[in-house]
Design a protein around this motif. Sequence first.
Motif, PDB file in Angstrom:
ATOM      1  N   GLY A 152     -10.774   3.133  -2.254  1.00 26.35           N
ATOM      2  CA  GLY A 152      -9.538   2.888  -1.515  1.00 26.35           C
ATOM      3  C   GLY A 152      -9.404   3.998  -0.489  1.00 26.35           C
TER       4      GLY A 152
ATOM      5  N   LYS B 147       0.831  -1.203   0.000  1.00 32.73           N
ATOM      6  CA  LYS B 147       0.000   0.000   0.000  1.00 32.73           C
ATOM      7  C   LYS B 147       0.866   1.254   0.000  1.00 32.73           C
ATOM      8  CE  LYS B 147      -4.227  -1.566  -0.159  1.00 32.73           C
ATOM      9  NZ  LYS B 147      -5.058  -1.305  -1.344  1.00 32.73           N
TER      10      LYS B 147
ATOM     11  N   ASP C 144     -10.195  -1.192   1.663  1.00 36.07           N
ATOM     12  CA  ASP C 144     -10.741  -1.101   0.303  1.00 36.07           C
ATOM     13  C   ASP C 144     -12.183  -1.548   0.393  1.00 36.07           C
ATOM     14  OD1 ASP C 144      -8.311  -0.346  -0.690  1.00 36.07           O
ATOM     15  OD2 ASP C 144      -7.927  -2.187  -1.818  1.00 36.07           O
TER      16      ASP C 144
ATOM     17  N   GLU D 105     -13.193  -3.481  -6.445  1.00 38.09           N
ATOM     18  CA  GLU D 105     -12.894  -2.352  -5.562  1.00 38.09           C
ATOM     19  C   GLU D 105     -13.478  -1.061  -6.110  1.00 38.09           C
ATOM     20  OE1 GLU D 105      -8.660  -1.446  -5.154  1.00 38.09           O
ATOM     21  OE2 GLU D 105      -9.271   0.616  -4.767  1.00 38.09           O
TER      22      GLU D 105
HETATM   23 MG    MG Z   1      -6.933   0.947  -4.530  1.00 37.22          MG
END
Ligand code: MG
Length: 434
Positions: free
Chosen positions: A360, A330, A348, A357
């Motif tokens: 985020g 990340k 997420d 997704e």
């Molecule tokens: Mg993402």
Amino acid sequence: MNAPWVYISSVGQYTGQTVCIKGWLYNKRSSGKIHFLQLRDGTGFIQGVMAKNEVDEATFSAADRITQESSLMVTGLVREDKRAPSGYELSLVSLEPVQHTTDYPITPKEHGTAFLMENRHLWLRSSKQRALHRLRNMAEKAVVDFFFDNNFIRTDTPILTATAAEGTSNLFATQYYDLGTAYLAQTGQLYLEAAIFSHGLVYNFGPTFRAEKSKTRRHLSEFWMVEAEEAYYDNDDNIALQERLVQYMIGRCLEGCREELKVLERDTAKLEEAVNAPFARTTYDDAVNLLQGMGNPIQMGDDIGGDEETAISRHFGKPVFVMNYPKKIKAFYMKEDPQNPERVKCADLIASEGYGEIIGGSQREEDYDKLLERMQQFDIPVEPYRWYVDLRKYGSVPHSGFGLGIERTVSWIAGISHVREAVLFPRMLYRIYP
Ligand code: MG
Ligand code: 4AD
């Protein structure tokens, strides 16, 4: 005769009166004695009926000659008609072509996606595309209303940026005067972080650019992102806010876009559920264990890809927050989990029904020394980010934020299979025309 120009969406207020409609011919059926014209004016569709024995010969033959997608102005008497989708019909008394169309390339027969993409400028007129972009309009209105009603200040962040924030592998670069290379924004987050010290709660909404060299149904090179940043919010507060936002967006679309969802043939059962029930929450570690249990080859520490997201979302049967990813996969700004320094305080949001997704987000590292340490680990030079690390010196506070991709969210709500239709003119690895 001077009939008033009205929009199809408001013909109901003119029952029994003669009105003028300005628009386009969507479709036409004719028998020898009667023409049925499907008219469109942007606000809706209405059928105009012209009977041979009710108009003069020139008018009837003008209707005979008019072709699909010609622009035209008609006048007619508004009649209530319970069987018509709009509830009204027009008995036409006149028809005036504005521009006569010949050989319109998109016919009611089936076309392949490549052909439709090449003709995107015309494809936009079709009823599904129209419904989809009206749905997007509603989703965007919901975003703006939600943040306004919750005391967030809209602070739109720059598109031209001097630095990267989401890795350097997908940057679009351009020469910026004599000052070197500038990049199209991958995110406005870092700038939003500066704005919280002035406003507390802020958001932006704008185009975002990523040179995504992958061809998936979830990736665009240019997409729209809504990002929020919240002073004094921890990761849990951040997640709760995201849940409320997404539920609000879906609720507004279900309520305000019934017709559009019907045109899109969307089965809305799962969406109705999503509005009313809390989303699921799991951790990265639990998600990996779950996937391994399903026979997925994923290893602890690997990123969760599209197929894995789909498997997770199928398992939970509703939107799910996957929290606390490994630090290494990340971004540098995410806050370390005090309970487990190998994990970060992030989440997420994976949509249901295999849409992957859509958000985020994370809590941010607010400590000056820790942030510098993270940047060092990621090999990020401090100098270009001087202003950003400065924020950790002057009244730093715990804070969190997130970014929601509009095209992915709209694709999910609409139930379409590829994000490329959820944006007016998609920019992708192999497409910048039209
Ligand atoms: Mg993402
Ligand atoms: O997860 P991402 O990369 O997060 C950020 O950029 C953070 N800086 C946001 C923040 O915390 N302020 O991107 C956020 C969302 C994704 O979940 C996805 O919905 C969308 O942006 N997105 C894309 N949508 C279409 N095409 C792409 N190439 C996308 N990349 C990200």
